[in-house]
Design a protein around this motif. Structure first.
Motif, mmCIF file in Angstrom:
data_model
loop_
_atom_site.group_PDB
_atom_site.id
_atom_site.type_symbol
_atom_site.label_atom_id
_atom_site.label_comp_id
_atom_site.label_asym_id
_atom_site.label_seq_id
_atom_site.Cartn_x
_atom_site.Cartn_y
_atom_site.Cartn_z
ATOM 1 N N VAL A 176 0.801 -1.230 0.000
ATOM 2 C CA VAL A 176 0.000 0.000 0.000
ATOM 3 C C VAL A 176 0.832 1.278 0.000
ATOM 4 N N MET A 177 2.091 1.188 0.445
ATOM 5 C CA MET A 177 2.851 2.450 0.545
ATOM 6 C C MET A 177 4.352 2.198 0.406
ATOM 7 N N VAL A 178 5.053 3.195 -0.138
ATOM 8 C CA VAL A 178 6.511 3.136 -0.218
ATOM 9 C C VAL A 178 7.075 4.454 0.316
ATOM 10 N N ALA A 179 8.191 4.353 1.037
ATOM 11 C CA ALA A 179 8.871 5.559 1.524
ATOM 12 C C ALA A 179 10.254 5.643 0.904
ATOM 13 N N GLY A 180 10.628 6.847 0.487
ATOM 14 C CA GLY A 180 11.965 7.092 -0.036
ATOM 15 C C GLY A 180 12.605 8.226 0.738
ATOM 16 N N ILE A 181 13.854 8.522 0.371
ATOM 17 C CA ILE A 181 14.591 9.567 1.080
ATOM 18 C C ILE A 181 14.062 10.958 0.712
ATOM 19 N N SER A 182 13.424 11.059 -0.459
ATOM 20 C CA SER A 182 12.896 12.349 -0.919
ATOM 21 C C SER A 182 11.553 12.118 -1.599
ATOM 22 N N GLU A 183 10.815 13.214 -1.764
ATOM 23 C CA GLU A 183 9.528 13.175 -2.472
ATOM 24 C C GLU A 183 9.725 12.604 -3.887
ATOM 25 N N GLU A 184 10.777 13.095 -4.527
ATOM 26 C CA GLU A 184 11.038 12.679 -5.912
ATOM 27 C C GLU A 184 11.294 11.174 -5.982
ATOM 28 N N GLU A 185 12.152 10.678 -5.073
ATOM 29 C CA GLU A 185 12.478 9.248 -5.089
ATOM 30 C C GLU A 185 11.243 8.398 -4.796
ATOM 31 N N ALA A 186 10.468 8.806 -3.775
ATOM 32 C CA ALA A 186 9.299 8.016 -3.376
ATOM 33 C C ALA A 186 8.249 8.007 -4.486
ATOM 34 N N LYS A 187 8.022 9.169 -5.107
ATOM 35 C CA LYS A 187 6.993 9.266 -6.160
ATOM 36 C C LYS A 187 7.396 8.441 -7.384
ATOM 37 N N GLU A 188 8.665 8.555 -7.748
ATOM 38 C CA GLU A 188 9.147 7.801 -8.916
ATOM 39 C C GLU A 188 8.963 6.300 -8.677
ATOM 40 N N ALA A 189 9.304 5.837 -7.469
ATOM 41 C CA ALA A 189 9.172 4.400 -7.166
ATOM 42 C C ALA A 189 7.702 3.989 -7.157
ATOM 43 N N ALA A 190 6.852 4.841 -6.591
ATOM 44 C CA ALA A 190 5.422 4.505 -6.526
ATOM 45 C C ALA A 190 4.835 4.378 -7.929
ATOM 46 N N LEU A 191 5.246 5.273 -8.839
ATOM 47 C CA LEU A 191 4.739 5.205 -10.220
ATOM 48 C C LEU A 191 5.283 3.964 -10.920
ATOM 49 N N ARG A 192 6.581 3.748 -10.774
ATOM 50 C CA ARG A 192 7.222 2.623 -11.471
ATOM 51 C C ARG A 192 6.669 1.292 -10.983
#
Ligand SMILES: NC(=O)c1ccc[n+]([C@@H]2O[C@H](COP(=O)([O-])OP(=O)(O)OC[C@H]3O[C@@H](n4cnc5c(N)ncnc54)[C@H](O)[C@@H]3O)[C@@H](O)[C@H]2O)c1
Length: 382
Positions: free
Chosen positions: A32-48
């Motif tokens: 349901v959720m992914v966390a990254g070090i930055s907004e950009e990293e987390a959003k990119e991973a969530a989309l991918r």
């Protein structure tokens, strides 16, 4: 049946491997959720990875209704993240090593017990079908009494002084590098297969590069490789590139283990050889679907992974029929299936690595470090 809600922290090398393995257990859980070090990293991973929720602050996961959190971040963050997850009532699957030292690891074991939460450390390599088969055969003493173990865990991705990863910085990775990073996989697997604990160690450490280079912009990624040194800064290295370890197990079994991250041509080669009074077993991770069974008085056997030929748990860890190759990805799929089934109460036969197994690897690392520093045999703390 209820399905677990799962979140992953970390989107580098292993985070997406977890995401895929979680999806391969879709009957048990939803990612349901992914966390990254930055907004950009987390959003990119969530989309991918097509994950509905993302955040640059992993504490959002603590406040969410996630049941299980997978911690896939650099080592220095494991202790505090596991602790916070447990304090918020979440089950945890933490990447190895569990913590930076045994005191931290022991505290986490106690906390999980006190909270009554299921928690695991990702020593996933014990989940290869033929590793499971060796364990089954050992429980039936098929190879006789075990008296000697030999093995290695070899890689070459840190051969050059321009190869960089946060693993080279001990404040992020820990006091040991090659042993803690890959040697502990081998020791977890060897202890699991034989059902015996390593009691004492004698180790020597080697370092190929006293100083290394990293990108001055701080943008190096794990497994990155510099084509030239322009724009790089030098830094001192204080952890081992390779190690030789002698060990004794509780029944007197003797062992040797070679660990290296700088041996050219070996990408990710974990080899295990066991000598018993009747026969020997030899297996390696670059040909993981073959087990060599050595005999003195008749021809050796090569057992090719085939669930119809494997015993007990080993058969159930084979997702595909004979002849269809299984590998690294399946080990994590298998571990997660057992872990989630245990949390949901639908299986009682789980053998996934617990926090206490993660703590035991920390005690082993500390004994190995002390032995290398003091040039003597060291007993491993229980
Ligand atoms: N079990 C295995 O086979 C296996 C294999 C590889 C790595 N690992 C372990 O997995 C862990 C991660 O290794 P990796 O190779 O994926 O590293 P990596 O550097 O590729 O990825 C780490 C990720 O964590 C993120 N991160 C760092 N700080 C964060 C924070 N505060 N909040 C959210 N995200 C944060 C980074 O941005 C990055 O996405 C290590 O502990 C390593 O030992 C285990």
């Amino acid at each position: 049946m209820r399905r677990l809600k799962v979140a992953v922290i970390g989107t580098g090398f292993i985070g997406p491997v977890h995401a895929e393995a979680i999806r391969r257990n879709a009957g048990l859980a939803d990612l349901v959720m992914v966390a990254g070090i930055s907004e950009e990293e987390a959003k990119e991973a969530a989309l991918r990875l097509n994950i509905p929720g993302y955040t640059s602050d992993y504490r959002d996961i603590l406040k969410s209704d996630a049941d299980v959190v997978h911690i896939c971040t650099p080592n220095h963050l494991h202790y505090s993240m596991v602790k916070e997850c447990l304090e918020h009532g979440k089950s945890v699957l933490c990447e190895k090593p569990l913590a930076m030292n045994s005191a931290e690891a022991a505290e986490l074991v106690e906390l999980a017990d006190a909270k009554g939460l299921m928690a695991a450390v990702n020593y996933n390599l014990r989940y290869y079908p033929l590793i499971q088969e060796m364990r089954q055969r050992n429980m039936e003493k098929e190879g006789g009494e075990i008296f000697s173990l030999q093995g290695s865990y070899l890689q070459d991705w840190l051969l050059y002084d321009t190869d960089y990863s946060w693993r080279l910085e001990s404040k992020l990775s820990g006091k040991s590098r090659a042993v803690a990073d890959i040697g502990t996989h081998w020791m977890d697997m060897a202890q699991y297969v034989t059902g015996m604990k390593i009691k004492s160690v004698f180790a020597q450490f080697g370092r190929m590069h006293e100083t290394r280079k990293k990108s001055s912009d701080g943008k190096d990624l794990t497994f990155s490789k510099a084509e030239d040194t322009a724009g790089y800064i030098s830094y001192d290295v204080d952890t081992e590139d390779y190690a030789q370890i002698l060990f004794k197990m509780e029944n007197g079994t003797l062992g040797t283990l070679t660990v290296s991250q700088v041996i050219a041509g070996y990408k990710n080669y974990m080899e295990f050889r066991q000598s018993g009074t009747v026969s020997s077993f030899t297996w390696n991770s670059e040909a993981p679907n073959q087990l060599t069974i050595g005999h003195r008085d008749r021809a050796n056997e090569i057992l090719v992974k085939d669930p119809s030929l494997l015993h007990g748990r080993a058969a159930s860890m084979s997702g595909f029929p004979g002849g269809h190759q299984e590998g690294y990805g399946e080990t994590l799929k298998n571990l997660i299936r057992e872990f989630y089934s245990d949390i949901l109460g639908v299986s009682s036969s789980a053998e996934y690595p617990l926090l206490k197994d993660g703590a035991s690897e920390m005690y082993l690392c500390e004994a190995i470090i002390r032995s290398a520093e003091e040039n003597r045999w060291v007993e491993v703390e229980a």
